[in-house]
Write a protein that holds these residues in place. Sequence first.
Motif, PDB file in Angstrom:
ATOM      1  N   SER A   1       0.830  -1.212   0.000  1.00 47.64           N
ATOM      2  CA  SER A   1       0.000   0.000   0.000  1.00 47.64           C
ATOM      3  C   SER A   1       0.863   1.261   0.000  1.00 47.64           C
ATOM      4  O   SER A   1       0.716   2.132   0.856  1.00 47.64           O
ATOM      5  CB  SER A   1      -0.932   0.023   1.219  1.00 47.64           C
ATOM      6  N   PRO A   2       1.759   1.387  -0.980  1.00 48.18           N
ATOM      7  CA  PRO A   2       2.575   2.599  -1.006  1.00 48.18           C
ATOM      8  C   PRO A   2       1.691   3.828  -1.213  1.00 48.18           C
ATOM      9  O   PRO A   2       0.793   3.815  -2.047  1.00 48.18           O
ATOM     10  CB  PRO A   2       3.529   2.376  -2.186  1.00 48.18           C
ATOM     11  N   LYS A   3       1.924   4.835  -0.415  1.00 47.74           N
ATOM     12  CA  LYS A   3       1.137   6.076  -0.461  1.00 47.74           C
ATOM     13  C   LYS A   3      -0.353   5.804  -0.304  1.00 47.74           C
ATOM     14  O   LYS A   3      -1.187   6.554  -0.803  1.00 47.74           O
ATOM     15  CB  LYS A   3       1.429   6.860  -1.734  1.00 47.74           C
ATOM     16  N   GLY A   4      -0.691   4.703   0.372  1.00 51.36           N
ATOM     17  CA  GLY A   4      -2.078   4.401   0.687  1.00 51.36           C
ATOM     18  C   GLY A   4      -2.889   3.744  -0.409  1.00 51.36           C
ATOM     19  O   GLY A   4      -4.083   3.526  -0.244  1.00 51.36           O
ATOM     20  N   ILE A   5      -2.264   3.391  -1.534  1.00 50.50           N
ATOM     21  CA  ILE A   5      -2.997   2.770  -2.643  1.00 50.50           C
ATOM     22  C   ILE A   5      -2.490   1.344  -2.846  1.00 50.50           C
ATOM     23  O   ILE A   5      -1.293   1.109  -3.020  1.00 50.50           O
ATOM     24  CB  ILE A   5      -2.868   3.592  -3.947  1.00 50.50           C
ATOM     25  N   LEU A   6      -3.421   0.403  -2.844  1.00 47.43           N
ATOM     26  CA  LEU A   6      -3.092  -1.015  -2.985  1.00 47.43           C
ATOM     27  C   LEU A   6      -2.322  -1.263  -4.280  1.00 47.43           C
ATOM     28  O   LEU A   6      -2.723  -0.809  -5.354  1.00 47.43           O
ATOM     29  CB  LEU A   6      -4.375  -1.844  -2.967  1.00 47.43           C
ATOM     30  N   THR A   7      -1.228  -1.980  -4.142  1.00 49.24           N
ATOM     31  CA  THR A   7      -0.324  -2.236  -5.270  1.00 49.24           C
ATOM     32  C   THR A   7       0.156  -3.677  -5.193  1.00 49.24           C
ATOM     33  O   THR A   7       0.514  -4.166  -4.122  1.00 49.24           O
ATOM     34  CB  THR A   7       0.891  -1.283  -5.192  1.00 49.24           C
ATOM     35  N   GLU A   8       0.149  -4.334  -6.330  1.00 45.56           N
ATOM     36  CA  GLU A   8       0.658  -5.704  -6.397  1.00 45.56           C
ATOM     37  C   GLU A   8       2.184  -5.641  -6.463  1.00 45.56           C
ATOM     38  O   GLU A   8       2.736  -4.783  -7.157  1.00 45.56           O
ATOM     39  CB  GLU A   8       0.092  -6.387  -7.644  1.00 45.56           C
ATOM     40  N   PRO A   9       2.913  -6.529  -5.766  1.00 48.84           N
ATOM     41  CA  PRO A   9       4.373  -6.475  -5.795  1.00 48.84           C
ATOM     42  C   PRO A   9       4.973  -6.477  -7.206  1.00 48.84           C
ATOM     43  O   PRO A   9       6.015  -5.867  -7.435  1.00 48.84           O
ATOM     44  CB  PRO A   9       4.787  -7.719  -5.010  1.00 48.84           C
TER      45      PRO A   9
END
Length: 185
Positions: free
Chosen positions: A94-102
């Motif tokens: 959750s970089p910068k609060g937004i869900l992100t796949e590795p």
Amino acid sequence: MHNRIPGDKVYLNHALEAWNWFKNSGMINNDHLVNDGLNTQSGGCANNGGTTWTYNQGVVLGGLVELYKATGQKAMLTTARQIADAVIASPLLSPKGILTEPCEATGNCEFDGTAFKGIFARNLGELDNALPGHPYRSYLQAQANSAYAKARNSADQYGQHWAGPFDTASIGRQESAVSLLVSVL
């Protein structure tokens, strides 16, 4: 299955047995994130330190919500919250609060990987609905707002990067976005 078959005991017993094995398997790491496998080559059963894909977190959240509904054991929700909170706090997921796949950073997500975040969002929504005060609603809403504003093209197709920009459309990306948008209804 237990929650959908009146009077069932067989599926509930299997589900509890599976959960007890999983809980003790080591796949939930010290950061409360679910890794993607176990090392079993030496005859043991230890966390392999594999990738913490978002769908692994989501599948466990959904299962724990269903087990809570079946048993009333609040420990199920406590564990689910630890996993959900770990995803939200993770600088990788959750970089910068937004869900992100590795795999998004490298652009090398496999075809099925484009659907992973939707699995997490759908099951986080189920957890949110099971908890008083809906503690994950604002996180889910932030995901939906970002995806709508930054990951959507003029044809209303969604890309993988919910933080933007739109990359390309695929069935996995659309399924993921639909799961996200439904989770905030």
